[in-house]
Scaffold this motif. Structure first.
Motif, PDB file in Angstrom:
ATOM      1  N   ILE A   1       0.949  -1.073   0.044  1.00  0.00           N
ATOM      2  CA  ILE A   1      -0.204  -0.117  -0.059  1.00  0.00           C
ATOM      3  C   ILE A   1       0.779   1.281   0.143  1.00  0.00           C
ATOM      4  N   SER A   2       0.343   2.131  -0.569  1.00  0.00           N
ATOM      5  CA  SER A   2       1.086   3.465  -0.748  1.00  0.00           C
ATOM      6  C   SER A   2       0.289   4.708   0.096  1.00  0.00           C
ATOM      7  N   HIS A   3      -1.037   4.257   0.445  1.00  0.00           N
ATOM      8  CA  HIS A   3      -1.569   5.155   0.896  1.00  0.00           C
ATOM      9  C   HIS A   3      -2.844   4.802   2.002  1.00  0.00           C
ATOM     10  N   LEU A   4      -2.800   5.292   3.207  1.00  0.00           N
ATOM     11  CA  LEU A   4      -3.434   4.533   4.119  1.00  0.00           C
ATOM     12  C   LEU A   4      -4.724   5.766   4.699  1.00  0.00           C
ATOM     13  N   PRO A   5      -5.640   5.479   4.680  1.00  0.00           N
ATOM     14  CA  PRO A   5      -6.925   6.272   4.946  1.00  0.00           C
ATOM     15  C   PRO A   5      -6.961   6.631   6.488  1.00  0.00           C
ATOM     16  N   GLY A   6      -6.939   7.633   7.052  1.00  0.00           N
ATOM     17  CA  GLY A   6      -6.993   7.724   8.356  1.00  0.00           C
ATOM     18  C   GLY A   6      -8.313   7.843   9.092  1.00  0.00           C
ATOM     19  N   GLU A   7      -9.371   7.648   8.190  1.00  0.00           N
ATOM     20  CA  GLU A   7     -10.882   7.619   8.867  1.00  0.00           C
ATOM     21  C   GLU A   7     -11.021   6.253   9.696  1.00  0.00           C
ATOM     22  N   ASN A   8     -11.496   6.516  10.952  1.00  0.00           N
ATOM     23  CA  ASN A   8     -11.946   5.453  11.995  1.00  0.00           C
ATOM     24  C   ASN A   8     -10.668   4.658  12.124  1.00  0.00           C
ATOM     25  N   LEU A   9      -9.706   5.313  12.559  1.00  0.00           N
ATOM     26  CA  LEU A   9      -8.357   4.725  13.415  1.00  0.00           C
ATOM     27  C   LEU A   9      -8.125   5.098  14.493  1.00  0.00           C
ATOM     28  N   GLU A  10      -8.894   6.398  15.053  1.00  0.00           N
ATOM     29  CA  GLU A  10      -8.275   6.941  16.389  1.00  0.00           C
ATOM     30  C   GLU A  10      -8.464   5.933  17.476  1.00  0.00           C
ATOM     31  N   SER A  11      -9.087   4.737  17.525  1.00  0.00           N
ATOM     32  CA  SER A  11      -9.253   3.906  18.600  1.00  0.00           C
ATOM     33  C   SER A  11      -8.009   2.807  18.615  1.00  0.00           C
ATOM     34  N   LEU A  12      -7.075   2.983  17.835  1.00  0.00           N
ATOM     35  CA  LEU A  12      -6.021   2.043  17.555  1.00  0.00           C
ATOM     36  C   LEU A  12      -5.210   1.883  18.859  1.00  0.00           C
ATOM     37  N   GLU A  13      -4.851   0.837  19.112  1.00  0.00           N
ATOM     38  CA  GLU A  13      -3.966   0.731  20.398  1.00  0.00           C
ATOM     39  C   GLU A  13      -2.482  -0.033  19.868  1.00  0.00           C
ATOM     40  N   LYS A  14      -2.567  -0.696  18.847  1.00  0.00           N
ATOM     41  CA  LYS A  14      -1.298  -1.321  18.388  1.00  0.00           C
ATOM     42  C   LYS A  14      -1.537  -1.306  16.665  1.00  0.00           C
ATOM     43  N   PHE A  15      -0.449  -0.673  16.209  1.00  0.00           N
ATOM     44  CA  PHE A  15      -0.297  -0.314  14.900  1.00  0.00           C
ATOM     45  C   PHE A  15       1.073  -0.937  14.270  1.00  0.00           C
ATOM     46  N   TYR A  16       0.819  -1.775  13.128  1.00  0.00           N
ATOM     47  CA  TYR A  16       1.980  -2.475  12.650  1.00  0.00           C
ATOM     48  C   TYR A  16       2.088  -2.121  11.054  1.00  0.00           C
ATOM     49  N   ILE A  17       3.077  -1.372  10.493  1.00  0.00           N
ATOM     50  CA  ILE A  17       3.264  -1.171   9.236  1.00  0.00           C
ATOM     51  C   ILE A  17       4.780  -1.513   8.775  1.00  0.00           C
ATOM     52  N   LYS A  18       5.662  -2.221   9.381  1.00  0.00           N
ATOM     53  CA  LYS A  18       6.932  -2.379   9.307  1.00  0.00           C
ATOM     54  C   LYS A  18       6.896  -3.323   7.809  1.00  0.00           C
TER      55      LYS A  18
END
Length: 746
Positions: free
Chosen positions: A275-292
């Motif tokens: 992916i080259s773009h990640l939308p930010g909508e509805n991600l406010e509640s994230l506790e763990k985020f992995y994009i390695k």
């Protein structure tokens, strides 16, 4: 006798499991013993011939057929048939196996499943069928397992699952990892599944209608699939979805802006996707985020990660963005609370009475109406949902129209962020130039470098003096120094543009054209300067050490050929990191130098840079040592040798300053190769501003503009332009009288 044998054969043929084959073998033995006195030799021979055949059949059946009842322990509800070589199994007798709640059949050779196998397992809750040879699941296979909650079918070869095959079960966990499925299991009704594992299947797309049946889904694993796009509203019905794993989704390239609308995700794993773009909508509640491993995802959405606790990212500036993200603090209106002390709520006040209000945190507030009164003896009673509530006295009243609007800051979570890219002094979270002093000095150095070398080139090109070896060499050296000034110019402009928010600018600077151009210019400038300085040294060496051997002196044609080789060599070395052939990269660090040494080719490239410049440096030192020794043998009063000594000293200073500017490249490259940070941020920035470009802004003034010949040429050009003609003539006359003609002086 014949009838008895036929009955026996019939008994063998109708029994196809291990227990019944054992019964058949036992019957054969009884038959032979009972008819041991047979007169018919042929029939006796036939009977004895059956014994080894029956033994082989019994052994084969013992390997392929498994009885659940035989492996049960007394009053046990768990049966383990793992690694038993079973091709099939049965659950009879029911009066013994119906109490089983957990059955392990992992790592066997089961190819087909049917409902008859589970006839007696009406209380089964957990079924493990991993690592078998199952290819398809029929609709009625698990119809009798109404209490089945956990089913593990991962690492089989399942290609098809008939729709509604699991409808009669009470599944909560369904694992189908590493099979050959092209879609998710289809349910005819809303399922209770909370945990679905589909990793490692060649699924090409997610069907919204199919996912709509998973209303209780909380955790979904769909990594290592062929899904190329997540459409909008794909999880709209999955309101309870908390964890989404798309790890190693090598085909995933696009995520629709509304793809995550519906659930409130707490864990999102997009590692090793494209992916080259990640939308930010509805991600406010994230506790763990992995994009390695998502190497194409340079920008992450500006989201108030108020709950984020852990992040694993690819680039170091992602961590800068996440850890420095400002939380969005909306204005909220406080409501009149119910007093937890007396259990009474306030009554509506008359319009002419002041209102007793609640207050929030100590942050600033904005009152919607005039200031209200509050008794001094009221204290905070409890805190809930980020709001502190004040107990109301028994006779207090509340005016609903008089509300305090209060800016409330959510609690800041401690975020642990790690990146695949090493976070060091050359990938800062702050500005490129960390202090105002460095920023001002770098601007001064850049201006002097660009203007000084530009003016030097202008004078050299416009001068009517005939082309000479010195002029050719000085023109090329001035151009190399001008390129270094342009590199510094790009850095200071990037620092000014990204001031205070480099983490937001890092992608556009490091990974687009900015760093590529700056890095190319930097390496080209350095290598060309080193090459030209080496030629200058060789030319001066033959002129001073062998003044009478004209055949050893370099001609103009030879100088031009050497300069052409130097240009080709410098351009090649500077262009290699741009060709994407695995030879280093300019985007590894913020200062755009080729510090990417992860691959063997990259290490060879950096080593070549160091070796080339290092050999040139020691060669120059050797030549100047010989020159000084040669000059020392001559008489001290010889004016010709005094002139040569003056020239040699001037050129030595030129070489020393240029190699002093090259030395930081060697130092920082060694740091990159050995993976150690030997200097801090401030020292690195000092090298970048005061040492790295030192030759670019000192050479024009010390070794060109400071000479009488260059000054005379400059005055001649100004005179031709008709500027201050009388004053220029006086200066020209003065310089002409003072000019000392020195062969080969710059």
């Amino acid at each position: 006798m014949g009838t008895t044998i036929e009955q026996y054969r019939s008994r063998i043929g109708c029994h196809n499991n291990f227990v019944k084959v054992k019964d058949a073998f036992s019957g054969a033995s009884t038959f032979l013993l009972a008819h041991g006195n047979l007169a018919d030799t042929n029939e006796m021979l036939l009977a004895f011939t059956l014994l080894p055949i029956l033994a082989i059949l019994a052994s084969a059946q013992a390997i392929t057929d498994c009885s659940v009842a035989e492996h049960m322990k007394v009053n046990s509800t768990v049966v383990n048939l793992t690694d038993n070589g079973c091709k099939t199994f049965w659950s009879e007798p029911c009066n013994k196996t119906e109490i089983i709640t957990e059955l392990w059949l992992s790592n066997n050779k089961i190819e087909t499943l049917n409902s008859n196998m589970f006839t007696c397992l009406k209380n089964l809750e957990k079924l493990y069928l991993q690592r078998n040879l199952i290819t398809n699941i029929q609709r009625n296979t698990f119809s009798g397992l109404t209490k089945l909650k956990q089913l593990y079918l991962n690492r089989n070869n399942i290609k098809t699952i008939t729709p509604w095959a699991f409808d009669n079960c009470s599944l909560i966990t369904l694992s189908l990892e590493y099979n050959q499925l092209l879609e998710l299991p289809v349910f005819g009704r809303e399922t209770e599944i909370t945990h679905l594992e589909m990793t490692g299947n060649p699924i090409k797309k997610l069907d919204v209608a199919t996912l709509a049946m998973y209303t209780d889904l909380e955790r979904l694993y769909i990594g290592e699939t062929n899904i190329a796009e997540l459409p909008g509203l794909v999880f709209e019905k999955n309101k309870k979805l908390k964890e989404l794993f798309l790890t190693k989704g090598s085909k995933l390239q696009k995520i629709h802006p509304r793809a995550f609308e519906g659930p409130k995700l707490r864990v999102l794993d997009l590692q090793e996707t494209k992916i080259s773009h990640l939308p930010g909508e509805n991600l406010e509640s994230l506790e763990k985020f992995y994009i390695k491993g998502a190497k194409e995802l340079y920008e992450i959405p500006i989201v108030p990660f108020v709950s984020l606790q852990k992040a694993v990212v690819e680039y170091s500036f992602h961590c800068c963005l996440i850890t420095t993200m400002k939380h969005y603090s909306p204005e909220v209106g406080t409501h009149a609370p119910i007093s937890p002390l007396n259990g009474r709520s306030g009554i509506i006040c008359p319009t002419n009475r002041p209102t007793l209000m609640t207050t929030g945190s100590t942050s600033s507030t904005t009152r919607a109406t005039a200031a209200t009164s509050k008794p001094n003896n009221v204290s905070y009673a409890y805190e809930r949902n980020g709001r502190r509530a004040v107990p109301l006295p028994p006779n207090a009243c509340v005016d609903p129209s008089n509300v305090i609007l209060e800016t409330m800051s959510p609690p800041i979570q401690q975020v642990t962020c790690t990146s695949a890219q090493r976070k060091d002094v050359f990938n800062p979270c702050g500005d490129l130039l960390g202090s105002q002093v460095l920023r001002v000095c770098s601007w001064i150095a850049m201006v002097f470098a660009v203007l000084g070398n530009s003016f030097k080139l202008f004078v050299l090109f416009m001068s009517k003096r005939k082309i000479s070896i010195t002029k050719i060499l000085m023109c090329n050296l001035a151009f190399a120094n001008l390129c270094m000034g342009l590199f510094l110019c790009m850095l200071v402009i990037a620092d000014r543009y990204s001031l205070g928010e480099y983490q937001n600018f890092a992608y556009r600077w490091q990974y687009l054209t900015g760093c590529k151009v700056a890095g190319f210019v930097s390496i080209f400038s350095t290598e060309l300067a080193v090459f030209v300085l080496t030629i200058i040294t060789v030319e001066r060496y033959f002129t001073i050490v062998h003044p009478l051997q004209r055949e050893k002196h370099l001609s103009i044609k030879q100088i031009v050929a050497l300069i052409a080789i130097g240009w080709i060599f410098s351009i090649t070395l500077a262009a290699l990191p741009l060709l994407q052939v695995g030879v280093s990269s300019y985007k590894k660090v913020a200062i755009c130098l080729p510090f990417d040494v992860e691959s063997t080719l990259s290490k060879i490239y950096v080593t070549l840079l160091l070796a080339t410049n290092g050999l040139a440096f020691f060669f120059v030192l050797f030549c100047y040592g010989r020159m000084y020794c040669s000059l020392g043998l001559s008489g001290a009063g010889d004016s010709g040798h005094r002139d040569e000594t003056r020239v040699a000293k001037r050129m030595a200073m030129l070489v020393i300053t240029n190699f002093a500017c090259w030395f930081p490249i060697a130092l920082l490259s060694l740091i990159a190769i050995y993976g150690k940070t030997l200097i801090n941020v401030r020292t690195a920035q000092f090298f970048l501003v005061f040492v790295y470009p030192i030759n670019s802004f000192t050479n024009p003034y010390l070794y060109a503009m400071g000479t009488k010949r260059f000054q005379l040429d400059a005055l001649e050009i100004i005179s031709r332009l008709g500027i201050c003609d009388s004053a220029i003539k006086k200066l020209r006359g003065r310089f002409q009288g003072q000019l000392e003609v020195v062969d080969g002086s710059p």
